[in-house]
Design an enzyme around this catalytic site. Sequence first.
Site, PDB file in Angstrom:
ATOM      1  N   GLU A 291       0.818  -1.224   0.000  1.00  0.00           N
ATOM      2  CA  GLU A 291       0.000   0.000   0.000  1.00  0.00           C
ATOM      3  C   GLU A 291       0.846   1.266   0.000  1.00  0.00           C
ATOM      4  O   GLU A 291       0.416   2.301  -0.487  1.00  0.00           O
ATOM      5  CB  GLU A 291      -0.928   0.027   1.224  1.00  0.00           C
ATOM      6  N   HIS A 312       9.773 -26.317   0.903  1.00  0.00           N
ATOM      7  CA  HIS A 312       9.118 -27.470   0.280  1.00  0.00           C
ATOM      8  C   HIS A 312       7.935 -27.037  -0.570  1.00  0.00           C
ATOM      9  O   HIS A 312       7.023 -27.812  -0.811  1.00  0.00           O
ATOM     10  CB  HIS A 312       8.702 -28.452   1.375  1.00  0.00           C
ATOM     11  N   LYS A 427     -13.044   1.197  -1.903  1.00  0.00           N
ATOM     12  CA  LYS A 427     -14.014   1.510  -0.842  1.00  0.00           C
ATOM     13  C   LYS A 427     -15.222   2.233  -1.433  1.00  0.00           C
ATOM     14  O   LYS A 427     -16.363   1.953  -1.083  1.00  0.00           O
ATOM     15  CB  LYS A 427     -13.360   2.383   0.237  1.00  0.00           C
TER      16      LYS A 427
HETATM   17  O1  PA5 Z   1      -3.355   1.646   5.645  1.00  0.00           O
HETATM   18  C1  PA5 Z   1      -4.493   2.009   5.412  1.00  0.00           C
HETATM   19  O2  PA5 Z   1      -4.829   3.198   5.465  1.00  0.00           O
HETATM   20  C2  PA5 Z   1      -5.614   1.025   5.083  1.00  0.00           C
HETATM   21  O3  PA5 Z   1      -5.168  -0.251   4.831  1.00  0.00           O
HETATM   22  C3  PA5 Z   1      -6.577   0.963   6.251  1.00  0.00           C
HETATM   23  O4  PA5 Z   1      -5.936   0.503   7.394  1.00  0.00           O
HETATM   24  C4  PA5 Z   1      -7.781   0.085   5.950  1.00  0.00           C
HETATM   25  O5  PA5 Z   1      -8.330   0.389   4.706  1.00  0.00           O
HETATM   26  C5  PA5 Z   1      -8.848   0.286   7.020  1.00  0.00           C
HETATM   27  O6  PA5 Z   1      -9.221   1.627   7.081  1.00  0.00           O
HETATM   28  P1  PA5 Z   1      -9.871   2.255   8.340  1.00  0.00           P
HETATM   29  O7  PA5 Z   1      -8.948   2.122   9.493  1.00  0.00           O
HETATM   30  O8  PA5 Z   1     -10.154   3.671   7.981  1.00  0.00           O
HETATM   31  O9  PA5 Z   1     -11.150   1.497   8.587  1.00  0.00           O
END
Ligand code: PA5
Length: 460
Positions: A291, A312, A427
């Site tokens: 990410e 393995h 989202k």
């Molecule tokens: O790193 C990030 O921002 C995302 O992976 C969020 O952790 C994930 O989408 C969850 O979002 P939120 O904490 O707003 O529910």
Amino acid sequence: MDFLKLVYGGSTGAVFKGPAVDPVELEKLQNRLEEADKWLRQGIDEGNDGFGWLKLPYQQTEHVFEYGNWLGNFENVVQIGIGGSALGNLMLRNALVHPYYNEIPLQKRKGPAFYVADNVDPHGSKSILDVVDISRTALIVVSKSGSTAETMANFLYFFHQLELAVGASMAPDHVLVITDESRGSLRAFAKDTGCRSLTIPSGVGGRYSVLSAVGLVSAVAMGIDIENLLEGAGEVDEKLNSRKVILDNPAWILSALHYLHYRKGRNIDVLMPYSDRLEDFVEWYAQLCAESLGKQGQGFTPVRALGSIDQHSQVQLYTEGPDDKLFTIIEVKRTDNPISIPGVNQPSLKELSYLYEKEMGQMLSYEAMATAAAIYRSGKPVLWIEVEELSPRTLGGMIFFFEYVVALTGRLLEIDPFDQPGVEQGKRYTYGFMGRKGYAEHRREAEDLFHMLNRKSIEL
Ligand code: PA5
């Protein structure tokens, strides 16, 4: 070695069949890394969005302890959250508490059983309810945005079950909300019901939040020493901050090697610890890497591996497959639970005598060395990270180290390691499909795209 040792001789020089990284290229990145480090440190001073994780080692923790200890009043805790609001908790549990923690009888455990409801697969969510008495359960619901559909759906599901079990007026007493200071439905819920709540600092993004209340409250409930965890992170921060010459700084070297190998076509990042206790660390790292760095047509595909199991399964590909990967093997030197492999008095097993009296953890270390050697022999670059032991302090240090490496690498790639526009797109489409007000246009767009996929299909 206080925290870790990075062995990088297997990733530079002219031994590769494919393009090699010349050690001189590493040193040439000195100025860029210096600039990247300055950018990070300036970002904290200016309070810029995304940089807040650098301050987490030094935070006040009274409320974390207060609520972590409050969770001790319950038999079970279910944390509801996804991505950065769940993976760090799983990593801490996996690394620092007993692997069968939930199965240990309550009187012998340090705290409540701990479950995570992240996916919206009803199979998983229902299964948690099969094994917990919800009337003796606390919910920690975590969302930075306070609106992520999966988290909200699971929250509604579990909260409703709580209302049924303990009554609508008592149910909020079982809930701890961890979310943004002001925005989102969860903050509104906390204000309305007066349930317990904590804030995710505004400058801290989801995948960098494990050392905030997000990861720490459940850790306290499970008896993890979070003071040592944060202390380790702070110590590593100070060490990294005091080393401003590339060949003196393992994080700078690691970041530079990722960048240089990436430029030579190795865009797959295989992280392979030889420790069951780091299996979820790799899961956490995979999100951090994907990410943070997967942007503008760039990025590394993180591959989660576990030694020796993947010897393995994957090592055939690693050694004889395409030269598109940079491998990092992690060895934890000290094991708390040594096993001396017993010799048995069975003539038919005589051939196994080479194993008799050998220590199993030592065998795991040899396996790690064997894999590193096999990869190197095949002409592929391999890094080796040695950790003396896994404790809250060393794990805190490793968390900070890898966050710092990823952030620096993002700067080298000239992308923003703290945003996630691709995640946000998904989202919005989900909101659209689920009928959220204001997202109808997104639904139409996603449906059109999905119909395009369906132009060709075949049944069997
Ligand atoms: O790193 C990030 O921002 C995302 O992976 C969020 O952790 C994930 O989408 C969850 O979002 P939120 O904490 O707003 O529910």
